[in-house]
Write a protein that holds these residues in place. Structure first.
Motif, PDB file in Angstrom:
ATOM      1  N   PRO A  33       0.801  -1.234   0.000  1.00 10.22           N
ATOM      2  CA  PRO A  33       0.000   0.000   0.000  1.00 10.22           C
ATOM      3  C   PRO A  33       0.831   1.280   0.000  1.00 10.22           C
ATOM      4  O   PRO A  33       2.013   1.263   0.338  1.00 10.22           O
ATOM      5  CB  PRO A  33      -0.792  -0.118   1.302  1.00 10.22           C
TER       6      PRO A  33
ATOM      7  N   ILE B   9       1.392   5.554   0.948  1.00 12.91           N
ATOM      8  CA  ILE B   9       1.152   6.531   2.022  1.00 12.91           C
ATOM      9  C   ILE B   9       0.419   7.735   1.436  1.00 12.91           C
ATOM     10  O   ILE B   9       0.747   8.209   0.356  1.00 12.91           O
ATOM     11  CB  ILE B   9       2.493   6.975   2.655  1.00 12.91           C
TER      12      ILE B   9
ATOM     13  N   ALA C 275       1.894   9.047  -2.284  1.00 13.59           N
ATOM     14  CA  ALA C 275       3.282   9.131  -2.744  1.00 13.59           C
ATOM     15  C   ALA C 275       4.155   8.087  -2.063  1.00 13.59           C
ATOM     16  O   ALA C 275       4.471   8.217  -0.880  1.00 13.59           O
ATOM     17  CB  ALA C 275       3.850  10.523  -2.484  1.00 13.59           C
TER      18      ALA C 275
ATOM     19  N   SER D  61       8.005   6.337  -2.024  1.00 11.03           N
ATOM     20  CA  SER D  61       9.316   6.897  -2.311  1.00 11.03           C
ATOM     21  C   SER D  61       9.561   6.827  -3.823  1.00 11.03           C
ATOM     22  O   SER D  61       9.151   5.874  -4.484  1.00 11.03           O
ATOM     23  CB  SER D  61      10.385   6.124  -1.541  1.00 11.03           C
TER      24      SER D  61
ATOM     25  N   VAL E 238       1.817  -6.639  10.647  1.00 10.61           N
ATOM     26  CA  VAL E 238       3.009  -6.296   9.881  1.00 10.61           C
ATOM     27  C   VAL E 238       2.638  -5.304   8.791  1.00 10.61           C
ATOM     28  O   VAL E 238       1.475  -5.104   8.478  1.00 10.61           O
ATOM     29  CB  VAL E 238       3.686  -7.531   9.240  1.00 10.61           C
TER      30      VAL E 238
HETATM   31  O1  TXA Z   1       9.062   9.196   4.208  1.00 11.80           O
HETATM   32  C1  TXA Z   1       8.240   8.521   3.611  1.00 11.80           C
HETATM   33  O2  TXA Z   1       7.373   7.822   4.208  1.00 11.80           O
HETATM   34  C2  TXA Z   1       8.259   8.537   2.077  1.00 11.80           C
HETATM   35  C3  TXA Z   1       7.919   9.950   1.625  1.00 11.80           C
HETATM   36  C4  TXA Z   1       7.824  10.087   0.138  1.00 11.80           C
HETATM   37  O3  TXA Z   1       6.738  10.368   2.240  1.00 11.80           O
HETATM   38  N1  TXA Z   1       7.375   7.568   1.533  1.00 11.80           N
HETATM   39  C5  TXA Z   1       7.630   6.235   1.585  1.00 11.80           C
HETATM   40  O4  TXA Z   1       6.669   5.458   0.933  1.00 11.80           O
HETATM   41  O5  TXA Z   1       8.589   5.760   2.126  1.00 11.80           O
HETATM   42  P1  TXA Z   1       6.917   3.923   0.552  1.00 11.80           P
HETATM   43  O6  TXA Z   1       5.759   3.574  -0.291  1.00 11.80           O
HETATM   44  O7  TXA Z   1       8.258   3.760  -0.034  1.00 11.80           O
HETATM   45  O8  TXA Z   1       6.810   3.158   1.901  1.00 11.80           O
HETATM   46  C6  TXA Z   1       5.536   3.027   2.538  1.00 11.80           C
HETATM   47  C7  TXA Z   1       5.601   1.965   3.591  1.00 11.80           C
HETATM   48  C8  TXA Z   1       5.636   0.575   2.984  1.00 11.80           C
HETATM   49  O9  TXA Z   1       6.503  -0.221   3.757  1.00 11.80           O
HETATM   50  C9  TXA Z   1       4.198   0.120   3.124  1.00 11.80           C
HETATM   51  O10 TXA Z   1       4.080  -1.286   3.222  1.00 11.80           O
HETATM   52  C10 TXA Z   1       3.771   0.795   4.412  1.00 11.80           C
HETATM   53  O11 TXA Z   1       4.424   2.068   4.375  1.00 11.80           O
HETATM   54  N2  TXA Z   1       2.316   1.010   4.449  1.00 11.80           N
HETATM   55  C11 TXA Z   1       1.574   1.810   3.655  1.00 11.80           C
HETATM   56  N3  TXA Z   1       0.267   1.697   3.946  1.00 11.80           N
HETATM   57  C12 TXA Z   1       0.173   0.821   4.954  1.00 11.80           C
HETATM   58  C13 TXA Z   1      -0.913   0.252   5.704  1.00 11.80           C
HETATM   59  N4  TXA Z   1      -2.168   0.595   5.457  1.00 11.80           N
HETATM   60  N5  TXA Z   1      -0.622  -0.657   6.672  1.00 11.80           N
HETATM   61  C14 TXA Z   1       0.648  -0.996   6.929  1.00 11.80           C
HETATM   62  N6  TXA Z   1       1.717  -0.517   6.262  1.00 11.80           N
HETATM   63  C15 TXA Z   1       1.485   0.368   5.287  1.00 11.80           C
END
Ligand code: TXA
Ligand code: MG
Length: 317
Positions: A59, A61, A137, A139, A218
């Motif tokens: 998913p 963020i 967004a 990364s 997790v």
């Molecule tokens: O600093 C950051 O968080 C950066 C900047 C761009 O905001 N974004 C980022 O997004 O690191 P990404 O997609 O690379 O990492 C998002 C993480 C992933 O490990 C994803 O599994 C977790 O957040 N995640 C997203 N939605 C989730 C949810 N509903 N439940 C559990 N984990 C979630």
């Protein structure tokens, strides 16, 4: 698309228009660059998964620019969210809450939860404000590669595949936000970052559980390999391990350590190990064709839980 535009922060209005037209735009945040799309544009969200090569069960963020936007994306929001937001928003903390049904399933890969953060980077906040919609967004890197902390990194991975990148210079913090789940009885830390579990515990006045692969709560992202350069990484912990690694390998080596190391052989280039420049150096090793990366994980490095988490993942542990 032939060319990805590089926009100045003063062109944030142009970036907002591109997003409104359903394009993807990379933008700076205080952690790492994000690859943005409008939250309600499912076509654009699909292209995020495609251009990144991101598994569809991982998913995204959601980024908001003011606290009121939280109600648009989440529901049954606990008081603890507002307590944390008061202290840490805007900033590098992502909070997982119950998802509002208005948010497309695609955003949270069909989970009933949603991860939200409010970046402190001014350009990011202005962009979300101008689009008048939360932005999703991840990364801005190809899946599995080190995150982008410079516009040049974004172009390395996506030139010609996204509409634009806003050049906000090097990222201030250099590693991704802390991710905390608030949908269970106890808060669970899913991803360590600059805001520590201890800081969160102090504000919430309760224990934070640390997620592991075996725990029931997790983050889907935890099961994928991450942050890895093509150049192999060796982690050493002591002076003896370092000496032995340096004498065994005679190839061009990039050495990262918190403490300065002098009198190195000619084939070794030293850089300071910091979370801010970790991904910069991992990408540099690939670009300059280093044959290996050695990282010294001494007591100082060990104090930084966010940095250690990324190092271990980058090294495939
Ligand atoms: O600093 C950051 O968080 C950066 C900047 C761009 O905001 N974004 C980022 O997004 O690191 P990404 O997609 O690379 O990492 C998002 C993480 C992933 O490990 C994803 O599994 C977790 O957040 N995640 C997203 N939605 C989730 C949810 N509903 N439940 C559990 N984990 C979630
Ligand atoms: Mg990522």
């Amino acid at each position: 698309m032939l060319r990805t535009r590089i926009l100045k922060p003063s062109d944030v209005g142009v970036a907002a228009k591109l997003l409104k037209n359903g394009m993807l735009v990379a933008f700076p945040t205080e952690t790492v660059y994000g690859l943005g799309a409008r939250i309600y544009n499912e076509g654009a969200i699909r292209s995020i998964f495609t251009v990144k090569g991101r598994p569809s069960d991982n998913p995204l963020i959601v980024h908001i620019h003011q606290i009121e936007q939280i109600k648009e994306v989440a529901t049954e929001i606990p008081d603890s969210f507002f307590v944390l937001a008061q202290t840490f928003f805007p900033g590098p903390l992502t909070i997982v809450l119950k998802r509002n049904v208005n948010v497309p399933d695609l955003v949270s890969a069909n989970l009933q939860t949603i991860a939200v953060r409010m970046p402190s980077n001014e350009v990011a906040r202005q962009l979300i404000k101008l689009v008048q919609e939360p932005l999703v967004a991840p990364s801005a890197n190809l899946s599995g590669r080190p995150s982008a902390t410079r516009p040049a990194h974004v172009l390395e991975d996506f030139n010609g595949k996204i509409a634009a990148v806003i050049d906000g210079g090097p990222s201030e913090l250099g590693i991704e936000s802390t991710v905390l789940n608030l949908t269970e009885k106890v808060p669970v830390l899913l991803r360590p970052g600059s805001i520590t579990a201890q800081q969160i515990e102090q504000v919430l006045k309760c224990k934070v559980q640390l997620a592991s692969h075996s725990s029931p709560v997790v983050s889907p992202g935890m099961k994928y390999s991450h942050y890895a350069p093509k150049t192999p990484i060796q982690i050493v912990r002591t002076k003896q391990e370092l000496d032995s690694a340096l004498s065994t390998y005679q190839e061009k080596t990039l050495l990262l350590s918190c403490k300065q190391i002098v009198n190195l052989p000619n084939h070794v280039e030293f850089f300071h190990l910091t979370s801010r420049d970790l991904y910069f150096h991992l990408r540099l090793a690939d670009e300059k064709e280093f044959q290996q990366i050695i990282i010294v994980c001494d007591s100082e490095a060990n104090k930084d839980e966010g940095l250690m988490n990324r190092l271990n993942k980058a090294a495939g542990r």
